[in-house]
Design a protein around this motif. Structure first.
Motif, short mmCIF file in Angstrom:
data_model
loop_
_atom_site.label_atom_id
_atom_site.label_comp_id
_atom_site.label_asym_id
_atom_site.label_seq_id
_atom_site.Cartn_x
_atom_site.Cartn_y
_atom_site.Cartn_z
N ALA B 72 144.39 102.35 31.60
CA ALA B 72 143.17 102.61 32.66
C ALA B 72 143.92 101.92 33.96
O ALA B 72 143.61 102.47 35.07
CB ALA B 72 141.73 102.60 32.18
N MET B 73 143.70 100.89 33.69
CA MET B 73 143.64 100.56 34.98
C MET B 73 145.29 99.98 34.96
O MET B 73 145.44 98.90 35.56
CB MET B 73 142.84 98.71 34.21
N GLY B 74 145.87 100.72 34.62
CA GLY B 74 147.25 100.22 35.08
C GLY B 74 147.86 100.99 36.17
O GLY B 74 148.50 99.58 36.43
N GLY B 75 147.22 101.10 37.18
CA GLY B 75 147.02 101.25 38.80
C GLY B 75 146.67 100.15 39.85
O GLY B 75 146.63 100.38 40.66
N LEU B 76 145.76 99.30 38.86
CA LEU B 76 144.85 99.28 39.81
C LEU B 76 145.94 97.37 39.29
O LEU B 76 146.55 96.25 38.43
CB LEU B 76 143.69 98.46 39.05
N PRO B 77 146.16 96.31 40.89
CA PRO B 77 146.56 95.35 41.13
C PRO B 77 145.87 94.18 40.07
O PRO B 77 144.82 94.09 40.12
CB PRO B 77 146.92 95.13 42.62
N GLN B 78 146.53 93.19 39.92
CA GLN B 78 145.46 92.23 39.19
C GLN B 78 144.93 90.77 40.31
O GLN B 78 143.98 90.99 40.11
CB GLN B 78 147.20 91.44 38.53
N ASP B 79 145.74 90.98 40.82
CA ASP B 79 145.48 89.98 41.91
C ASP B 79 144.74 90.10 43.58
O ASP B 79 144.62 89.68 44.44
CB ASP B 79 145.79 88.41 41.96
N ARG B 80 144.89 91.61 43.77
CA ARG B 80 143.92 92.02 45.20
C ARG B 80 143.23 93.40 44.95
O ARG B 80 143.05 93.91 43.94
CB ARG B 80 144.65 92.08 46.08
N SER B 81 142.44 93.69 46.43
CA SER B 81 141.53 94.55 45.94
C SER B 81 142.36 96.34 45.93
O SER B 81 143.36 95.77 46.32
CB SER B 81 140.35 94.88 47.10
N PRO B 82 142.03 96.58 45.44
CA PRO B 82 142.54 98.10 44.97
C PRO B 82 143.06 98.68 46.30
O PRO B 82 141.75 98.71 47.13
CB PRO B 82 142.67 98.77 44.10
N ASN B 83 143.66 99.91 46.62
CA ASN B 83 143.11 100.91 48.04
C ASN B 83 143.54 101.92 47.43
O ASN B 83 142.99 101.87 46.21
CB ASN B 83 144.71 100.41 48.71
N ALA B 84 142.72 102.61 48.62
CA ALA B 84 141.28 104.06 48.00
C ALA B 84 142.46 104.59 47.47
O ALA B 84 141.80 105.41 46.99
CB ALA B 84 141.27 103.83 49.38
N ARG B 85 143.52 104.90 47.48
CA ARG B 85 144.50 105.48 46.63
C ARG B 85 144.60 105.29 45.23
O ARG B 85 143.79 106.04 44.02
CB ARG B 85 146.29 106.10 46.78
N GLU B 86 144.64 103.97 45.02
CA GLU B 86 144.54 103.52 43.80
C GLU B 86 143.50 103.92 43.27
O GLU B 86 143.41 103.91 42.01
CB GLU B 86 144.76 101.34 43.65
N TRP B 87 141.96 103.43 43.47
CA TRP B 87 140.92 103.75 43.35
C TRP B 87 140.46 104.73 42.74
O TRP B 87 140.14 105.52 41.79
CB TRP B 87 139.88 102.86 43.98
N ALA B 88 140.78 105.46 43.83
CA ALA B 88 140.58 107.51 43.05
C ALA B 88 140.75 107.84 42.12
O ALA B 88 140.56 108.68 41.64
CB ALA B 88 141.00 107.55 44.99
N ARG B 89 142.73 107.54 41.91
CA ARG B 89 143.22 107.51 41.18
C ARG B 89 142.46 107.01 39.71
O ARG B 89 142.41 108.54 38.59
CB ARG B 89 144.72 107.22 41.16
N VAL B 90 142.03 106.13 39.13
CA VAL B 90 141.61 105.33 38.33
C VAL B 90 140.31 106.08 38.09
O VAL B 90 140.24 106.78 37.01
CB VAL B 90 142.15 104.38 38.49
N ALA B 91 139.64 106.12 39.08
CA ALA B 91 138.39 106.69 38.89
C ALA B 91 138.20 107.75 38.78
O ALA B 91 137.28 108.43 37.72
CB ALA B 91 138.00 106.21 40.77
N SER B 92 139.33 108.64 39.27
CA SER B 92 138.77 110.50 38.19
C SER B 92 139.08 110.82 36.91
O SER B 92 138.79 111.06 36.45
CB SER B 92 139.61 110.66 39.66
N THR B 93 139.76 109.69 36.86
CA THR B 93 140.08 109.86 35.45
C THR B 93 138.79 109.30 34.29
O THR B 93 138.64 110.28 33.25
CB THR B 93 141.50 108.93 35.03
N TRP B 94 138.47 109.08 35.13
CA TRP B 94 137.00 108.19 34.70
C TRP B 94 136.33 109.24 34.62
O TRP B 94 135.40 109.60 33.81
CB TRP B 94 136.26 106.49 35.66
N GLN B 95 136.07 109.41 35.40
CA GLN B 95 135.14 110.96 35.60
C GLN B 95 134.95 111.92 35.02
O GLN B 95 134.21 112.19 33.69
CB GLN B 95 135.37 111.38 36.64
N HIS B 96 136.27 112.96 34.44
CA HIS B 96 136.69 113.48 33.33
C HIS B 96 136.31 112.79 32.27
O HIS B 96 135.21 113.18 31.32
CB HIS B 96 138.36 113.57 32.94
#
Lengths: 165, 165
Positions: B72-96
């Motif tokens: 699920a975290m595949g789209g998030l970078p290891q050592d910096r803040s994710p950008n909006a797109r990255e976050w949105a994608r991951v988070a929406s998976t979650w919502q479901h």
DNA sequence: TCTTGACCTCAAGCGCGCTTGAGGTTGCAG
DNA sequence: CTGCAACCTCAAGCGCGCTTGAGGTCAAGA
């Protein structure tokens, strides 16, 4: 059909409950269900066992351990249908469990929502999204995405600007 | 303070995340978080690791395994803040995921509700409450208290009025 | 009666998510 | 430089919820 006697063999209970015989034996060992034995030592289950098994599975869904399920079923008779009072008492315990779990998930959901929708995508001002520097409050275990509300930004190591929604 | 460098020791990450160092090492072994090493071989974590840990814990709440969390975290970078797109994608998976889980629990809740409130406390007519004799449909795993709807009572193997006494 | 598949017990094993312990090293304060 | 807590690795262990396997018995249909 072997099934027409009023007692179920473990195979029948297995087929009907969807659980492996080994799992049923295990449940029995834990005291979740109960069986009588034939002269030869084989298990025979009352139909009520089927309901108890369903109960256990549902309990697991809500996040109870088998031991907790066992306690939760304390008020239910082993081989008879429970009466209204028995059922109501047990079920209401459940409602609370379920409600709590739902509330928890909804909190989590709202946080994720808010994080996306709050316009704070600069990733510096949103304390939910970027809680790193306001952490270590609330003792060990404080994790914003879970139950805890973010603490007031009082002694935070970073400048925090309220995230306007 | 040792904490003010921009890298966290494992002890600091532990204190802030509420997880034991051993758990953090385990997470790292599984690829959930990542560290750099000092010359001497000690771990140093970027602050982003804290967010990732929070993420993992939240994932567990929703019922994901650590492996699923990792994916699920595949789209998030290891050592910096994710950008909006990255976050949105991951988070929406979650919502479901979360929504599904909530729906599941609400279904369960409604069934328990209905069981109490449906007036069928004779315990013979309510198929939810007393499903024993309409079971074994829907293949292995059919358990009314969980997701399945009770089947139509049509082809049931048994007469509806056994269980003498 | 015979056959055979379903059943029995007991012990060990597995996957997950960690923890514990042994034995040794690092790195910061004094 | 020394001391000592915090760190390291590697291997084993634990609790849960089961499954698997060995070795043997039961019971119902032909």
């Amino acid at each position: 059909m072997t099934a027409l006697r009023d007692r179920l063999t473990i195979g029948e209970l297995s087929a009907r409950s969807g659980l492996a015989p080994s799992a049923l034996r295990y449940y029995e060992e834990l005291g979740l269900i109960h069986s009588e034995r034939t002269a030869g030592g084989q298990r025979r289950y009352a139909r009520a066992a089927l309901r108890r098994v369903a109960f256990v599975r549902a309990a697991q869904q809500v996040g109870l351990s088998l031991e907790e399920a066992r306690r939760a079923m304390g008020g239910l008779p082993q081989d008879r249908s429970p009466n209204a009072r028995e059922w109501a008492r047990v079920a209401s315990t459940w409602q609370h469990r379920i409600d709590a779990r739902i509330a928890e998930l909804e909190r989590l959901r709202r946080k994720l929502d808010g994080c996306i929708g709050c316009g704070c995508l600069s990733l510096r001002t949103c304390r939910l999204y970027n809680p790193d520097d306001a952490a270590a409050d609330g003792g060990p275990g404080a994790r914003y995405l879970l139950g805890d509300e973010p603490p007031e930004p009082a002694e935070s190591a970073e400048p925090a600007e309220p995230a306007g929604g």
